[in-house]
Design an enzyme around this catalytic site. Structure first.
Site, short mmCIF file in Angstrom:
data_model
loop_
_atom_site.label_atom_id
_atom_site.label_comp_id
_atom_site.label_asym_id
_atom_site.label_seq_id
_atom_site.Cartn_x
_atom_site.Cartn_y
_atom_site.Cartn_z
N GLN A 12 15.88 41.87 13.97
CA GLN A 12 16.90 42.41 13.03
C GLN A 12 16.31 42.84 11.76
O GLN A 12 16.41 43.51 11.21
CB GLN A 12 17.83 41.09 12.84
CG GLN A 12 18.71 40.62 13.91
CD GLN A 12 19.75 40.00 13.29
OE1 GLN A 12 20.82 40.41 12.69
NE2 GLN A 12 19.70 38.77 13.47
N LEU A 13 15.45 41.72 11.02
CA LEU A 13 14.66 41.81 10.01
C LEU A 13 13.77 43.02 9.97
O LEU A 13 13.65 43.71 9.02
CB LEU A 13 14.26 40.56 9.45
CG LEU A 13 13.39 40.67 8.34
CD1 LEU A 13 14.10 41.21 6.82
CD2 LEU A 13 12.65 39.23 7.81
N ILE A 40 1.58 37.04 18.09
CA ILE A 40 1.13 36.06 17.17
C ILE A 40 0.58 34.81 17.79
O ILE A 40 -0.02 34.05 17.04
CB ILE A 40 2.04 35.79 15.97
CG1 ILE A 40 3.38 34.78 16.47
CG2 ILE A 40 2.36 37.13 15.20
CD1 ILE A 40 4.03 34.42 15.33
N ALA A 63 9.73 35.67 15.50
CA ALA A 63 10.11 34.27 15.53
C ALA A 63 10.50 34.28 17.00
O ALA A 63 11.11 35.14 17.61
CB ALA A 63 11.12 33.67 14.47
N TYR A 128 14.40 24.00 17.74
CA TYR A 128 14.23 25.25 16.78
C TYR A 128 13.67 25.06 15.40
O TYR A 128 12.87 25.53 14.70
CB TYR A 128 15.15 26.25 16.75
CG TYR A 128 15.48 27.65 15.85
CD1 TYR A 128 14.49 28.35 15.99
CD2 TYR A 128 16.31 27.40 14.72
CE1 TYR A 128 14.82 29.63 15.00
CE2 TYR A 128 16.16 28.52 13.84
CZ TYR A 128 15.46 29.47 14.05
OH TYR A 128 15.45 30.62 13.19
N TRP A 153 22.19 32.06 8.75
CA TRP A 153 23.12 32.84 9.43
C TRP A 153 22.95 34.50 9.31
O TRP A 153 23.63 35.23 9.05
CB TRP A 153 24.62 32.64 8.65
CG TRP A 153 24.84 30.82 9.01
CD1 TRP A 153 24.25 29.84 9.06
CD2 TRP A 153 26.06 30.65 8.71
NE1 TRP A 153 24.77 28.87 9.29
CE2 TRP A 153 26.32 29.28 9.10
CE3 TRP A 153 27.43 31.15 8.52
CZ2 TRP A 153 27.42 28.38 9.09
CZ3 TRP A 153 28.76 30.22 8.49
CH2 TRP A 153 28.58 29.03 8.66
N1 NAP Z 1 18.96 34.97 13.31
C1 NAP Z 1 19.33 34.15 12.62
O1 NAP Z 1 20.59 33.75 12.51
C2 NAP Z 1 18.41 33.54 11.69
C3 NAP Z 1 18.88 32.42 10.93
C4 NAP Z 1 17.96 32.13 9.78
C5 NAP Z 1 16.47 32.19 9.96
N2 NAP Z 1 16.20 33.29 10.73
C6 NAP Z 1 14.67 33.74 10.91
O2 NAP Z 1 14.70 34.96 10.25
C7 NAP Z 1 13.67 35.68 10.66
C8 NAP Z 1 13.83 37.06 11.39
O3 NAP Z 1 14.93 36.80 12.51
P1 NAP Z 1 15.61 38.01 13.34
O4 NAP Z 1 16.97 37.62 13.68
O5 NAP Z 1 15.46 39.33 12.74
O6 NAP Z 1 14.82 37.84 14.65
P2 NAP Z 1 15.00 38.42 16.05
O7 NAP Z 1 15.88 39.69 15.93
O8 NAP Z 1 15.29 37.46 17.02
O9 NAP Z 1 13.61 39.17 16.27
C9 NAP Z 1 12.46 38.34 16.34
C10 NAP Z 1 11.38 39.22 16.76
O10 NAP Z 1 10.28 38.43 17.02
C11 NAP Z 1 9.20 39.12 17.80
N3 NAP Z 1 8.56 37.97 18.57
C12 NAP Z 1 8.69 36.91 19.35
N4 NAP Z 1 7.76 36.25 19.83
C13 NAP Z 1 6.70 37.04 19.38
C14 NAP Z 1 5.35 36.94 19.40
N5 NAP Z 1 4.90 35.95 20.20
N6 NAP Z 1 4.49 37.87 18.85
C15 NAP Z 1 5.14 38.58 17.96
N7 NAP Z 1 6.28 38.91 17.92
C16 NAP Z 1 7.40 38.11 18.46
C17 NAP Z 1 10.26 39.69 19.03
O11 NAP Z 1 9.65 40.89 19.29
P3 NAP Z 1 10.01 41.73 20.57
O12 NAP Z 1 11.38 42.13 20.56
O13 NAP Z 1 8.86 42.93 20.63
O14 NAP Z 1 9.78 41.01 21.63
C18 NAP Z 1 11.45 40.01 18.07
O15 NAP Z 1 11.68 41.38 17.90
C19 NAP Z 1 12.95 34.66 11.73
O16 NAP Z 1 11.88 34.05 11.32
C20 NAP Z 1 14.25 33.60 12.21
O17 NAP Z 1 13.66 32.24 12.28
C21 NAP Z 1 16.85 33.70 11.61
#
Ligand code: NAP
Length: 286
Positions: A12-13, A40, A63, A128, A153
């Site tokens: 997403q980010l 990573i 992540a 998590y 969120w």
């Molecule tokens: N979603 C929430 O509600 C939320 C809330 C608070 C904080 N956060 C934090 O915000 C950040 C961004 O979250 P998001 O929602 O944008 O995440 P997301 O949409 O789930 O995307 C995470 C990305 O991480 C990549 N990934 C997973 N394992 C990996 C690895 N071993 N090496 C390299 N890339 C890897 C995946 O890549 P591929 O698609 O290529 O597999 C995926 O595209 C994260 O740090 C998350 O913990 C999220």
């Protein structure tokens, strides 16, 4: 030209940063990676990548984000959210790269009525959150030029998130029950992407932990009600207690974070969550 490496470019980010990258194309050269091009958890792959690129900034938007599944896949969650972040931070230290790493409100237990400040005691209640907290610690320990942004969120027009799930359910159901006793701050990932670029552009950086989200706090139930209103859905929403909606991972009851530090140090003003939500629902309704 300064180089920015964005890890997790398909998340997403990552997609939200991709969306605004062209606004900065005269100042920065962006490289986006996904888990295939740069895993990573693979230290050698990271070292080779950093040796070739030598990035000035590394944004870790990657992540393991499956909060419930993490309860069963602890090793996998820690491999990405803890050891993987530690690997990245080590490489950043070797190349004097500024690491902007994203973390979560789930590092807190949610058992307070005060807004959490960056220095408040952390006590994650699920795998998590624990894995993300270890990631924070390794990022700070391994690279002195680390900025951690805890957010909450998170949603956007990309990938899987609460807003998209609700819109999908609204089109299938007449009535839904939503948890109304958990409090937090929704965050549009597009706002987070902008905040990250504001920090990158600031000449004298202050490193350490910062909170960033939209404001003020709300509940999942009120959040869902606004999604219904903005999408003109006639779905009937019923308030549930957490006990009525059990999930494998426990969530903090109230993980509201103070946003004062980022506003004071980086001049980043938080946006009202309803305005940012309306922008997202409008995009998704087009
Ligand atoms: N979603 C929430 O509600 C939320 C809330 C608070 C904080 N956060 C934090 O915000 C950040 C961004 O979250 P998001 O929602 O944008 O995440 P997301 O949409 O789930 O995307 C995470 C990305 O991480 C990549 N990934 C997973 N394992 C990996 C690895 N071993 N090496 C390299 N890339 C890897 C995946 O890549 P591929 O698609 O290529 O597999 C995926 O595209 C994260 O740090 C998350 O913990 C999220």
């Amino acid at each position: 030209m300064k180089k920015i490496l964005v890890i997790g470019g398909n998340g997403q980010l990552g997609n939200c940063i991709r969306k605004i990258a062209s606004d900065f194309e005269n100042q920065y050269e962006f490289t986006f990676t996904d888990s295939q091009t740069l895993d990573i958890t693979n230290r050698d792959q990271i070292n080779d990548f950093f040796y070739d690129l030598k990035p000035d900034f590394c944004i870790n938007a990657s992540a393991y984000t499956a909060v419930d599944l993490a309860e069963k896949e602890e090793e996998k969650a820690f491999a990405v959210n803890a050891e993987g972040v530690g690997n990245l931070a080590e490489a950043c230290a070797d190349y004097k790269t500024v690491l902007i790493h994203v973390s979560t409100d789930y590092v807190f237990d949610g058992e307070t009525n005060l807004d959490y400040s960056e220095d408040d005691f952390t006590n994650p209640i699920g795998v998590y959150g624990k894995s993300k907290l270890t990631g924070e610690e390794l990022a700070l320990e391994n690279n002195p030029k680390t900025i951690i942004l805890r957010t909450s969120w998170l949603y956007s027009e990309f990938n899987k998130n609460f807003v998209k799930t609700m819109l999908n359910l609204f089109s299938q159901k007449d009535e839904l029950g939503i948890v109304a006793d958990q409090f937090g701050q929704p965050t549009n990932a597009n706002d987070l992407a902008e905040a990250i670029m504001t920090i990158i552009e600031k000449p004298n950086k202050i490193f350490g932990v910062f909170h960033f989200s939209n404001y003020p706090e709300t509940t999942w139930f009120e959040f869902a009600k606004k999604i219904a209103e903005f999408s003109k859905s006639s779905v009937k929403l019923n308030a549930l207690t957490t006990d009525q909606y059990p999930t494998p991972a426990k969530r903090p009851k109230r993980s509201t974070m103070s946003l004062d530090k980022i506003e004071k140090i980086y001049n980043i003003e938080p946006k009202h969550w309803e305005n940012s939500l309306e922008d997202c629902v409008n995009i998704l309704s087009q």
